[in-house]
Design a protein around this motif. Structure first.
Motif, PDB file in Angstrom:
ATOM      1  N   ASN A 548       0.822  -1.207   0.000  1.00  0.00           N
ATOM      2  CA  ASN A 548       0.000   0.000   0.000  1.00  0.00           C
ATOM      3  C   ASN A 548       0.853   1.252   0.000  1.00  0.00           C
ATOM      4  N   ALA A 549       1.912   1.270   0.830  1.00  0.00           N
ATOM      5  CA  ALA A 549       2.773   2.444   0.907  1.00  0.00           C
ATOM      6  C   ALA A 549       3.467   2.704  -0.426  1.00  0.00           C
ATOM      7  N   LEU A 550       3.932   1.639  -1.074  1.00  0.00           N
ATOM      8  CA  LEU A 550       4.621   1.807  -2.346  1.00  0.00           C
ATOM      9  C   LEU A 550       3.665   2.253  -3.447  1.00  0.00           C
ATOM     10  N   MET A 551       2.440   1.756  -3.433  1.00  0.00           N
ATOM     11  CA  MET A 551       1.462   2.205  -4.427  1.00  0.00           C
ATOM     12  C   MET A 551       1.045   3.649  -4.175  1.00  0.00           C
ATOM     13  N   GLN A 552       0.900   4.013  -2.894  1.00  0.00           N
ATOM     14  CA  GLN A 552       0.595   5.410  -2.581  1.00  0.00           C
ATOM     15  C   GLN A 552       1.697   6.334  -3.093  1.00  0.00           C
ATOM     16  N   ARG A 553       2.933   5.911  -2.874  1.00  0.00           N
ATOM     17  CA  ARG A 553       4.079   6.732  -3.299  1.00  0.00           C
ATOM     18  C   ARG A 553       4.058   6.980  -4.804  1.00  0.00           C
ATOM     19  N   ARG A 554       3.638   6.012  -5.597  1.00  0.00           N
ATOM     20  CA  ARG A 554       3.621   6.141  -7.050  1.00  0.00           C
ATOM     21  C   ARG A 554       2.332   6.763  -7.574  1.00  0.00           C
ATOM     22  N   GLY A 555       1.442   7.179  -6.692  1.00  0.00           N
ATOM     23  CA  GLY A 555       0.232   7.865  -7.113  1.00  0.00           C
ATOM     24  C   GLY A 555      -0.880   6.968  -7.593  1.00  0.00           C
ATOM     25  N   ASP A 608      19.401  -2.286  -4.974  1.00  0.00           N
ATOM     26  CA  ASP A 608      19.359  -3.035  -3.713  1.00  0.00           C
ATOM     27  C   ASP A 608      19.264  -2.087  -2.530  1.00  0.00           C
ATOM     28  N   GLY A 609      19.899  -0.922  -2.656  1.00  0.00           N
ATOM     29  CA  GLY A 609      19.796   0.074  -1.591  1.00  0.00           C
ATOM     30  C   GLY A 609      18.371   0.575  -1.437  1.00  0.00           C
ATOM     31  N   TRP A 610      17.667   0.753  -2.581  1.00  0.00           N
ATOM     32  CA  TRP A 610      16.252   1.161  -2.505  1.00  0.00           C
ATOM     33  C   TRP A 610      15.432   0.112  -1.782  1.00  0.00           C
ATOM     34  N   LEU A 611      15.646  -1.145  -2.117  1.00  0.00           N
ATOM     35  CA  LEU A 611      14.880  -2.224  -1.491  1.00  0.00           C
ATOM     36  C   LEU A 611      15.093  -2.241   0.017  1.00  0.00           C
ATOM     37  N   GLN A 612      16.337  -2.121   0.446  1.00  0.00           N
ATOM     38  CA  GLN A 612      16.618  -2.108   1.886  1.00  0.00           C
ATOM     39  C   GLN A 612      15.994  -0.892   2.560  1.00  0.00           C
ATOM     40  N   ALA A 613      16.024   0.260   1.859  1.00  0.00           N
ATOM     41  CA  ALA A 613      15.498   1.490   2.455  1.00  0.00           C
ATOM     42  C   ALA A 613      13.993   1.412   2.671  1.00  0.00           C
ATOM     43  N   VAL A 614      13.248   0.978   1.651  1.00  0.00           N
ATOM     44  CA  VAL A 614      11.786   0.964   1.800  1.00  0.00           C
ATOM     45  C   VAL A 614      11.344  -0.091   2.802  1.00  0.00           C
ATOM     46  N   LEU A 615      12.067  -1.199   2.895  1.00  0.00           N
ATOM     47  CA  LEU A 615      11.715  -2.205   3.895  1.00  0.00           C
ATOM     48  C   LEU A 615      11.952  -1.658   5.302  1.00  0.00           C
ATOM     49  N   ARG A 616      12.935  -0.773   5.433  1.00  0.00           N
ATOM     50  CA  ARG A 616      13.205  -0.157   6.732  1.00  0.00           C
ATOM     51  C   ARG A 616      12.205   0.959   7.025  1.00  0.00           C
ATOM     52  N   LEU A 617      11.857   1.735   5.992  1.00  0.00           N
ATOM     53  CA  LEU A 617      10.958   2.872   6.185  1.00  0.00           C
ATOM     54  C   LEU A 617       9.510   2.452   6.381  1.00  0.00           C
ATOM     55  N   GLN A 619       5.807   2.297   6.238  1.00  0.00           N
ATOM     56  CA  GLN A 619       4.761   3.207   5.807  1.00  0.00           C
ATOM     57  C   GLN A 619       5.315   4.569   5.407  1.00  0.00           C
ATOM     58  N   GLU A 620       6.421   4.955   6.002  1.00  0.00           N
ATOM     59  CA  GLU A 620       7.009   6.254   5.682  1.00  0.00           C
ATOM     60  C   GLU A 620       7.537   6.291   4.248  1.00  0.00           C
ATOM     61  N   ALA A 621       7.675   5.128   3.612  1.00  0.00           N
ATOM     62  CA  ALA A 621       8.122   5.095   2.219  1.00  0.00           C
ATOM     63  C   ALA A 621       7.156   5.826   1.302  1.00  0.00           C
TER      64      ALA A 621
END
Length: 745
Positions: A548-555, A608-617, A619-621
């Motif tokens: 949900n967070a990733l879909m929200q981010r992409r509009g 790979d850095g993006w993947l690690q970041a969004v998994l850490r963030l 909902q904030e992603a």
């Protein structure tokens, strides 16, 4: 009886027999790629042209935005594409299928006459080419279909250049070669090399340097397609070469060579339930890439006779057929794996395409065989050989079909026997005709009847409303698409590849509904777009709640889902009991707009850095811009808040009004695919546009009120157009010089 009225009557009869529903009954073509990709893509030509005010350089409806004119798959510079700007869409779309076989027949007739065939022999070969199974099989693969229309004409001019070296013929070769390139199908372009080589080798007088000059001229004329197309391909997943097992997905089973004698060697492969027992030969797909190779029984028999009787004259075409068959077999022989290692070949898929060289050589041989048989009908020995070949071929093929144990199979040898007997009857009764033209006409009529009845099921149609009207669950979005972006989750469900379902994308684009995170239908998306989709699913598999967070981010505003309890039946998805549809649209909560100020900027090290970041963030992603460290802004963490208002927007221009609250800079994320062609300006001064979240865009905005403008321009296309213009002028100059030289000669 004159030749022209008879030839015209045969062509009209063939066209009406194959396409009468599309011509007169208000139906349209829909099979496989026609509905899944080409219809929605072609629906954008006039729409994007009008919205852009010129060439449709950018398409905002596919995958958060993708290049359009630079993508050879769209064949923007082919003359037939101009029909979408001149006539209503439905007629333009149907003519994309109807006109190429007609042009292919005319160009093959021209080649036959160039090879010194009689008018009737050239017509016979042209009918085999234009109405054959290969041609009708690619009516749902428009780039190949468009290329095949001009292919024989290019070979004809190559023969004329090699034979006489006239400047007019060099210009004609360049023009026809450019038309083949304008179709945007790389495998067919590559097949031009052995075709032209075979044509030149078959001539006693050869002027290879002039032939090379004509090909170079055609390459220059096609620069508007080739230069941006090569640049675009270098930014897709094809650039690194496709995996060998994937590229060889559709390889020709050796048994299909029998289709030169009989249609449906693998069974009924039409777009409807039927006896198809060739699925085991295509383990990855369950069906062939080309539904048929059948060039007509008489064409194959006459070509075989010609190749035996005139081995020396036709050996280049025999070698061409062997080469095509060897490549089409794919990994079965070492030829395809060796070619696949070559730089340009690495991005080519599906060796079955190269069966084109086989059927091309058969059509050439058929014209030669027709003349030999027709003009030497009194040679009883020749006729006996022909009939013996037909009987042996029929008996052998009938044995194979009867072993299949299907009632459908038993009719096929009988049908072939009728065709063979009809052709033999015409030859045997030749002496009784006072006007031999009647015999020629009847002999040409046999393959027309044969190929039309065999090929009609390869070009099925449905009422236009069945494919033009959106399904009920999509109508609200189609009627008001402004501000909507859909994620077609249903397409990722295993098995949802039915041609009559709304899946897969990019079908919604024909109703002006933008999409994101869809499958790369033809491996022509930008590489980072494809990578972003792959990483999205990796993140979702690791933490399903993050979707949900990733879909929200992409509009994403709406998600198309498969209803629970929906089932598959053949090529359809059936809804659950009592439900109106197998699909539904679920609105997203709090989607981000096209452009917005993010609450956080995160530096990441590659995908790979993006993947690690969004998994850490987590909902904030949804409110974070993840920018690669190699091109990151001068800060990270919490940027200042800002108000972003989207002003004027066209496919190639985006204007934003940004009120950055300060005191530090703000960061504006734009839910549009990043591309080097996009240039950003801040209050008229150039500023850097970053690639964020693997595939999207973003930029830094200092405190205060600012006007941000993004403009898209493809410099490779500009250069290509200039080079093409120079090539066209050179072609015209050659043609004029050739005419003047001929008059004074």
């Amino acid at each position: 009886m004159r030749f022209r009225p008879v030839a015209l009557s045969l062509v009209v009869a063939a066209g009406v027999g194959l396409f009468w529903k599309a011509l007169f009954a208000g139906e349209t073509f829909y099979v496989r790629d026609l509905r899944s990709f080409y219809r929605p893509a072609k629906a954008l030509v006039s729409r994007l042209t009008a919205a852009t005010g010129g060439l449709p350089l950018w398409n905002p409806l596919f995958a958060s935005g993708q290049p359009f004119a630079a993508n050879p798959e769209h064949a923007m510079f082919h003359p037939f594409t101009a029909l979408f700007l001149l006539v209503p869409f439905e007629w333009a779309f149907r003519l994309q299928v109807i006109l190429p076989p007609l042009c292919a027949g005319l160009s093959m007739y021209a080649l036959g006459r160039t090879l010194r065939r009689s008018r009737w022999g050239a017509l016979f070969g042209a009918l085999s080419w234009a109405l054959g199974g290969y041609m009708l099989s690619v009516t749902n693969l428009l780039p190949i279909l468009l290329a095949m229309a001009a292919l024989p004409a290019a070979v004809a001019f190559a023969v004329r250049v090699a034979r006489g070296g006239r400047l007019v013929d060099v210009a004609g070769l360049g023009l026809c070669f450019a038309l083949v390139c304008a179709a945007g199908e790389p495998a067919t372009m590559m097949m031009m090399v052995p075709l032209v080589l075979a044509a030149v080798l078959a001539e006693r007088r050869r002027r290879p340097l002039l032939v090379v000059a004509g090909v170079c001229l055609g390459t220059v004329m096609a620069a508007a397609v080739l230069l941006p197309g090569l640049h675009h391909a270098a930014r897709t997943v094809r650039a690194a070469g496709l995996p060998a097992d994937y590229a060889g997905t559709w390889a020709l089973p050796p048994v299909r060579i029998a289709e030169l004698l009989l249609p449906h060697v693998l069974g009924d492969v039409a777009d409807r339930p039927g006896p198809f027992w060739g699925a085991s030969l295509y383990p990855r797909t369950g069906f062939p890439y080309l539904s048929s190779l059948y060039p007509g029984l008489l064409a194959t028999l006459l070509a075989s006779f010609a190749w035996v009787a005139r081995r020396r004259a036709l050996w280049p075409w025999m070698a061409l057929a062997g080469l095509g068959y060897g490549i089409a077999l794919g990994p079965t022989l070492p030829l395809w794996p060796l070619l696949h290692r070559l730089p340009l070949f690495g991005g080519i898929r599906y060796p079955e395409k190269f069966a084109l060289l086989v059927v091309f050589a058969v059509s050439i041989g058929a014209g030669h065989g027709f003349d030999q048989v027709a003009h030497a009908w009194w040679r009883r020995r020749l006729l006996r050989i022909l009939m013996a070949c037909a009987v042996v071929a029929l008996l052998a093929t009938a044995g194979v079909w009867l072993a299949a144990g299907s009632p459908f199979a038993r009719w096929v040898p009988l049908r072939a026997a009728i065709v063979a007997i009809g052709g033999a009857a015409v030859l045997l009764s030749w002496r009784r005709w006072r006007n031999r033209t009647i015999g020629f006409a009847l002999l040409c009529a046999v393959p027309v009847l044969d190929l039309v009845t065999a090929g009609r099921e390869l070009v099925p149609t449905v009422p236009i409303a069945d494919v033009a009207a959106p399904p009920a669950f999509m109508r609200p979005l189609a009627s008001d698409s402004a501000g909507h972006v859909i994620f077609h989750l249903a397409q990722w469900n295993n098995g949802l590849r039915g041609v009559r379902d709304m899946a897969p994308p990019p079908i919604p684009a024909q109703w002006n509904v933008p999409m994101t995170l869809e499958t790369d239908f033809d491996l022509t998306q930008l590489r980072w777009t494809n990578e972003a989709t792959t990483l999205f699913w990796k993140a979702a598999e690791s933490q399903p709640a993050i979707m949900n967070a990733l879909m929200q981010r992409r509009g994403v505003t709406d998600v198309v889902i498969l209803e629970r309890g929906a089932t598959r039946a053949g090529d359809r998805t059936l809804p659950p009991r009592g439900a109106p549809s197998a699909f539904s649209v679920v609105p997203m909560n709090d989607p981000r707009p096209l452009a917005f100020a993010v609450a956080r900027v995160e530096r990441v090290d590659g995908p790979d850095g993006w993947l690690q970041a969004v998994l850490r963030l987590r909902q904030e992603a949804s409110v974070t811009a993840c920018v690669d460290a190699s091109g990151s802004p001068p800060f990270e963490g919490r940027p200042a808040a800002a108000q972003v208002v989207v002003g004027r927007r066209t496919p190639t221009r985006l204007e934003l009004e940004v009120n950055a609250m300060g005191p530090g800079p703000s960061y504006v994320a734009i839910n549009q695919t990043w591309d080097e062609g996009w240039r950003a300006a801040l209050d008229g001064a150039p500023t850097r546009l970053h690639r964020t979240d693997v595939s999207l865009s973003g930029l830094v905005v200092p405190a205060g009120r600012h006007q941000v403008t993004l403009i898209y321009r493809d410099r490779w296309l500009d250069v290509g157009l200039l080079v093409s213009l120079g090539g066209i002028l050179a072609c015209v100059a050659l043609a004029i010089a050739g005419r003047i030289s001929a008059r004074h000669g």
